[in-house]
Design a protein around this motif. Structure first.
Motif, PDB file in Angstrom:
ATOM      1  N   UNK A   1       0.034  -1.627  -4.323  1.00  0.00           N
ATOM      2  CA  UNK A   1      -0.731  -1.353  -5.544  1.00  0.00           C
ATOM      3  C   UNK A   1       0.008  -1.851  -6.786  1.00  0.00           C
ATOM      4  N   UNK A   2       1.321  -1.621  -6.838  1.00  0.00           N
ATOM      5  CA  UNK A   2       2.096  -2.117  -7.982  1.00  0.00           C
ATOM      6  C   UNK A   2       2.124  -3.645  -8.003  1.00  0.00           C
ATOM      7  N   UNK A   3       2.247  -4.244  -6.830  1.00  0.00           N
ATOM      8  CA  UNK A   3       2.239  -5.711  -6.738  1.00  0.00           C
ATOM      9  C   UNK A   3       0.919  -6.272  -7.256  1.00  0.00           C
ATOM     10  N   UNK A   4      -0.202  -5.670  -6.814  1.00  0.00           N
ATOM     11  CA  UNK A   4      -1.510  -6.130  -7.270  1.00  0.00           C
ATOM     12  C   UNK A   4      -1.660  -5.948  -8.771  1.00  0.00           C
ATOM     13  N   UNK A   5      -1.143  -4.845  -9.299  1.00  0.00           N
ATOM     14  CA  UNK A   5      -1.247  -4.600 -10.739  1.00  0.00           C
ATOM     15  C   UNK A   5      -0.454  -5.635 -11.532  1.00  0.00           C
ATOM     16  N   UNK A   6       0.743  -5.967 -11.055  1.00  0.00           N
ATOM     17  CA  UNK A   6       1.562  -6.967 -11.758  1.00  0.00           C
ATOM     18  C   UNK A   6       0.900  -8.337 -11.697  1.00  0.00           C
ATOM     19  N   UNK A   7       0.345  -8.693 -10.520  1.00  0.00           N
ATOM     20  CA  UNK A   7      -0.315  -9.992 -10.389  1.00  0.00           C
ATOM     21  C   UNK A   7      -1.568 -10.070 -11.248  1.00  0.00           C
TER      22      UNK A   7
ATOM     23  N   UNK B   1       2.856 -13.327 -15.335  1.00  0.00           N
ATOM     24  CA  UNK B   1       3.397 -14.521 -14.698  1.00  0.00           C
ATOM     25  C   UNK B   1       2.264 -15.257 -13.995  1.00  0.00           C
ATOM     26  N   UNK B   2       2.441 -16.536 -13.799  1.00  0.00           N
ATOM     27  CA  UNK B   2       1.436 -17.334 -13.108  1.00  0.00           C
ATOM     28  C   UNK B   2       1.401 -16.982 -11.637  1.00  0.00           C
TER      29      UNK B   2
ATOM     30  N   UNK C   1       2.100 -14.477  -6.675  1.00  0.00           N
ATOM     31  CA  UNK C   1       0.740 -14.531  -6.125  1.00  0.00           C
ATOM     32  C   UNK C   1       0.258 -13.134  -5.763  1.00  0.00           C
ATOM     33  N   UNK C   2      -1.030 -12.862  -5.847  1.00  0.00           N
ATOM     34  CA  UNK C   2      -1.545 -11.547  -5.456  1.00  0.00           C
ATOM     35  C   UNK C   2      -1.450 -11.354  -3.952  1.00  0.00           C
ATOM     36  N   UNK C   3      -1.496 -10.109  -3.501  1.00  0.00           N
ATOM     37  CA  UNK C   3      -1.406  -9.850  -2.061  1.00  0.00           C
ATOM     38  C   UNK C   3      -2.472 -10.570  -1.247  1.00  0.00           C
ATOM     39  N   UNK C   4      -3.677 -10.762  -1.819  1.00  0.00           N
ATOM     40  CA  UNK C   4      -4.743 -11.431  -1.068  1.00  0.00           C
ATOM     41  C   UNK C   4      -4.360 -12.869  -0.732  1.00  0.00           C
TER      42      UNK C   4
END
Length: 290
Positions: free
Chosen positions: A48-54, A59-60, A65-68
């Motif tokens: 969830x934190x990774x998706x929020x940052x992406x 950052x590009x 990159x997003x988890x997807x």
């Protein structure tokens, strides 16, 4: 005055089990479901934190990159798409299997040599004085410091990779085994000698069982060091191989594939460490009980 009440254990019938202690004296062990929920909960929180940052766009997607996208990269390197088989013609599981074979052979040689030399160094003082400075010197060197030299000596095929992993895994096991053997209980050693045991019997029946717990710790450390040296070992001619895949994908800024490779290395490392822990419990059941 009325008589004082008898203690509960005095009122119990003969042969009956003692009553359980009330209050905080009894500690409740966490349930298996709770132990499983904690790591999965932390994983969901991390995603969830990774998706929020992406999604924030700070950052590009090339950098974060997003988890997807990472999941799509995982599917791409694990299957055949548009006639392209995995990554560089090799599936992810095949990359990982080749690297695991390199680690098994290289780290296996380093661990075996480390245990043997550690036993000798722990029992023969002059051997320890002779080799301990060299092992400490080798332990402080990063793998990249001597990998180029190994390539010059051994070429660019499998030999320098396996040698690098063996050299990386050797010092932790040698140091742990030496310290464990040197710390063997003196009273047990002297008792075995007093009963007529030979030097080899003392080592086999007293010193080695005493040293096994710390030796297993050294083995786990050695496997971790070998894993951390994997990408360095596959810098040159590392494809196919999971470390070579990570390095090649990084050259083209293919961050999703890099993250897939890192995750594969980490998950396989966790599984191997769990297997080593199970093996340790089977071989050294007395650890923590004496």
């Amino acid at each position: 005055m009325p008589p004082a009440p008898a203690a509960p254990e005095l009122l119990a019938e003969p042969g009956a089990a003692p009553a359980a202690m009330p209050g905080p004296a009894r500690r409740r062990r966490p349930s298996a479901l709770w132990r499983l929920a904690l790591p999965f909960g932390s994983l969901l929180l991390f995603l969830a934190l990774w998706q929020a940052v992406a999604a924030a766009g700070t950052w590009s997607e090339t950098l974060v990159p997003p988890p997807a996208k990472v999941w799509d990269a995982f599917l791409a390197v694990s299957t055949t798409r548009d006639g392209v088989r995995g990554y560089n013609g090799t599936y992810l599981v095949e990359h990982l299997g080749i690297s695991l074979r390199r680690i098994a052979f290289g780290a296996g040689v380093g661990i075996a040599l480390g245990v043997l030399l550690g036993l000798v160094m722990g029992t023969v003082r002059w051997v320890r004085s002779l080799f301990e400075p060299w092992i400490s010197f080798l332990r402080t060197l990063p793998p990249l410091a001597y990998f180029s030299l190994l390539i010059v000596w051994l070429g660019i095929d499998e030999e320098p990779k396996i040698t690098l992993l063996a050299v990386a895994a050797f010092p932790p096991v040698a140091v742990a085994t030496t310290a464990a053997v040197a710390a063997a209980p003196r009273h047990l050693v002297e008792a075995a000698r007093a009963l007529g045991a030979s030097r080899w019997e003392v080592v086999k029946d007293v010193v080695l069982p005493s040293a096994l717990p710390e030796t297993f710790t050294g083995v786990r450390l050695a496997v971790g060091v070998a894993y951390s040296s994997l990408v360095a070992a596959e810098l040159v001619n590392g494809l196919p191989g999971i470390g070579g895949m990570v390095k090649d994908a990084a050259n083209y800024n293919n961050t999703p594939v890099v993250l897939v490779g890192i995750a594969a290395i980490g998950v396989s490392g966790l599984l191997i460490d769990a297997l080593l822990v199970r093996l340790e419990r089977a071989v050294v059941p007395w650890r923590g009980r004496t």
